[in-house]
Write a protein that holds these residues in place. Structure first.
Motif, mmCIF file in Angstrom:
data_model
loop_
_atom_site.group_PDB
_atom_site.id
_atom_site.type_symbol
_atom_site.label_atom_id
_atom_site.label_comp_id
_atom_site.label_asym_id
_atom_site.label_seq_id
_atom_site.Cartn_x
_atom_site.Cartn_y
_atom_site.Cartn_z
ATOM 1 N N VAL A 94 -0.525 61.189 -62.104
ATOM 2 C CA VAL A 94 -1.572 61.691 -61.211
ATOM 3 C C VAL A 94 -1.459 61.061 -59.829
ATOM 4 C CG1 VAL A 94 -4.074 61.880 -60.912
ATOM 5 C CG2 VAL A 94 -3.081 62.053 -63.182
ATOM 6 N N ALA A 95 -0.991 59.806 -59.788
ATOM 7 C CA ALA A 95 -0.854 59.103 -58.513
ATOM 8 C C ALA A 95 0.237 59.780 -57.698
ATOM 9 C CB ALA A 95 -0.516 57.641 -58.763
ATOM 10 N N GLY A 96 -0.135 60.351 -56.591
ATOM 11 C CA GLY A 96 0.816 61.135 -55.815
ATOM 12 C C GLY A 96 1.668 60.329 -54.859
ATOM 13 N N GLY A 97 1.056 59.551 -54.023
ATOM 14 C CA GLY A 97 1.802 58.857 -52.989
ATOM 15 C C GLY A 97 2.281 57.486 -53.403
ATOM 16 N N ALA A 98 3.075 56.900 -52.536
ATOM 17 C CA ALA A 98 3.644 55.584 -52.803
ATOM 18 C C ALA A 98 2.557 54.526 -52.927
ATOM 19 C CB ALA A 98 4.630 55.214 -51.701
ATOM 20 N N ALA A 99 1.537 54.610 -52.085
ATOM 21 C CA ALA A 99 0.478 53.592 -52.114
ATOM 22 C C ALA A 99 -0.293 53.626 -53.430
ATOM 23 C CB ALA A 99 -0.469 53.797 -50.934
ATOM 24 N N SER A 100 -0.615 54.798 -53.921
ATOM 25 C CA SER A 100 -1.369 54.874 -55.173
ATOM 26 C C SER A 100 -0.527 54.421 -56.361
ATOM 27 C CB SER A 100 -1.929 56.278 -55.384
ATOM 28 O OG SER A 100 -0.903 57.227 -55.363
ATOM 29 N N VAL A 101 0.756 54.738 -56.355
ATOM 30 C CA VAL A 101 1.641 54.275 -57.423
ATOM 31 C C VAL A 101 1.776 52.756 -57.353
ATOM 32 C CG1 VAL A 101 4.022 54.308 -58.265
ATOM 33 C CG2 VAL A 101 2.909 56.435 -57.638
ATOM 34 N N ALA A 102 1.847 52.219 -56.123
ATOM 35 C CA ALA A 102 1.963 50.774 -55.949
ATOM 36 C C ALA A 102 0.715 50.042 -56.424
ATOM 37 C CB ALA A 102 2.242 50.449 -54.482
ATOM 38 N N VAL A 103 -0.406 50.725 -56.512
ATOM 39 C CA VAL A 103 -1.635 50.117 -57.037
ATOM 40 C C VAL A 103 -1.706 50.271 -58.553
ATOM 41 C CG1 VAL A 103 -4.151 50.340 -57.069
ATOM 42 C CG2 VAL A 103 -2.922 50.390 -54.895
ATOM 43 N N VAL A 104 -1.289 51.415 -59.080
ATOM 44 C CA VAL A 104 -1.412 51.683 -60.515
ATOM 45 C C VAL A 104 -0.497 50.770 -61.333
ATOM 46 C CG1 VAL A 104 -0.971 53.414 -62.309
ATOM 47 C CG2 VAL A 104 -2.205 54.044 -60.248
ATOM 48 N N ILE A 105 0.706 50.516 -60.864
ATOM 49 C CA ILE A 105 1.649 49.713 -61.646
ATOM 50 C C ILE A 105 1.135 48.279 -61.859
ATOM 51 C CG2 ILE A 105 3.964 48.685 -61.619
ATOM 52 C CD1 ILE A 105 4.938 51.432 -60.620
ATOM 53 N N PRO A 106 0.689 47.569 -60.815
ATOM 54 C CA PRO A 106 0.110 46.242 -61.087
ATOM 55 C C PRO A 106 -1.193 46.301 -61.884
ATOM 56 C CG PRO A 106 0.801 46.373 -58.808
ATOM 57 C CD PRO A 106 0.905 47.760 -59.388
ATOM 58 N N LEU A 107 -1.942 47.390 -61.774
ATOM 59 C CA LEU A 107 -3.187 47.538 -62.524
ATOM 60 C C LEU A 107 -2.913 47.617 -64.026
ATOM 61 C CD1 LEU A 107 -6.265 47.974 -62.242
ATOM 62 C CD2 LEU A 107 -5.798 50.418 -62.135
ATOM 63 N N ARG A 108 -1.769 48.161 -64.396
ATOM 64 C CA ARG A 108 -1.386 48.298 -65.793
ATOM 65 C C ARG A 108 -0.961 46.957 -66.394
ATOM 66 N NH1 ARG A 108 3.327 48.317 -68.135
ATOM 67 N NH2 ARG A 108 3.613 49.339 -70.110
ATOM 68 N N SER A 109 -0.427 46.071 -65.579
ATOM 69 C CA SER A 109 0.189 44.842 -66.083
ATOM 70 C C SER A 109 -0.731 43.911 -66.854
ATOM 71 C CB SER A 109 0.857 44.087 -64.932
ATOM 72 O OG SER A 109 1.932 44.837 -64.459
ATOM 73 N N PRO A 110 -1.971 43.657 -66.406
ATOM 74 C CA PRO A 110 -2.792 42.748 -67.212
ATOM 75 C C PRO A 110 -3.059 43.292 -68.613
ATOM 76 C CG PRO A 110 -3.928 43.304 -65.163
ATOM 77 C CD PRO A 110 -2.653 44.065 -65.199
#
Length: 163
Positions: A94-110
């Motif tokens: 769902v995350a379209g742009g680079a910025a949103s993907v860059a936020v989702v990936i670290p959000l998944r890590s914990p």
């Protein structure tokens, strides 16, 4: 006859948990840098996103064990954190742009780190009566799941028919 103290009974479900964790990691982790590059991030930004995503392993993974000690059983916390990691991973398409993907990936890590931090103590607690090599065999299953998933994902990524 299987008894509750029988190590095979104690670790039966853990064998599959390690295989599934290996499969999950092998399906996603090797492709994160490529996914970020495809979204328009350069090497420096990809390195920053991966570094931020790796920091929960040492800093943010504490919520899972803390809740397991105070509120839920460790087994239940593994399930809760695994479901949360899967839900956050579903945000990637769902995350379209680079910025949103860059936020989702670290959000998944914990959420990814929490179950793994709990799974080893659960396993070692159940293996108290087992052989010393039982833990190595369980971890080998995780590596085998990772390898099979990474190879299968890479092969399918080259063929549109797999998707």
């Amino acid at each position: 006859m299987d008894s509750p103290a029988d190590p095979a009974v104690q670790i039966r479900g853990l064998n599959w948990a390690y295989v599934l964790m290996g499969v999950a990691d092998g399906t996603l982790l090797p492709f994160i840098p490529l996914y970020l590059f495809e979204r328009g991030l350069n090497a420096a930004w990809i390195g920053l996103v991966l570094a931020v995503a790796a920091s929960p392993r040492s800093r943010w993974a504490w919520p899972g064990p803390t809740f397991a000690d105070r509120r839920f059983s460790p087994e239940r916390m593994v399930v809760i954190a695994s479901i949360a990691a899967a839900l956050v991973a579903l945000l990637l398409p769902v995350a379209g742009g680079a910025a949103s993907v860059a936020v989702v990936i670290p959000l998944r890590s914990p959420w990814r780190a929490s179950p793994f931090m709990l799974l080893d103590p659960i396993t070692l607690r159940r293996l108290r009566v087992g052989r010393a090599t039982d833990y190595a065999r369980i971890r080998l299953r995780m590596s085998a799941g990772w390898a099979a998933s990474a190879v299968g994902s890479a092969r399918c990524s080259r063929r549109p028919a797999c998707i």
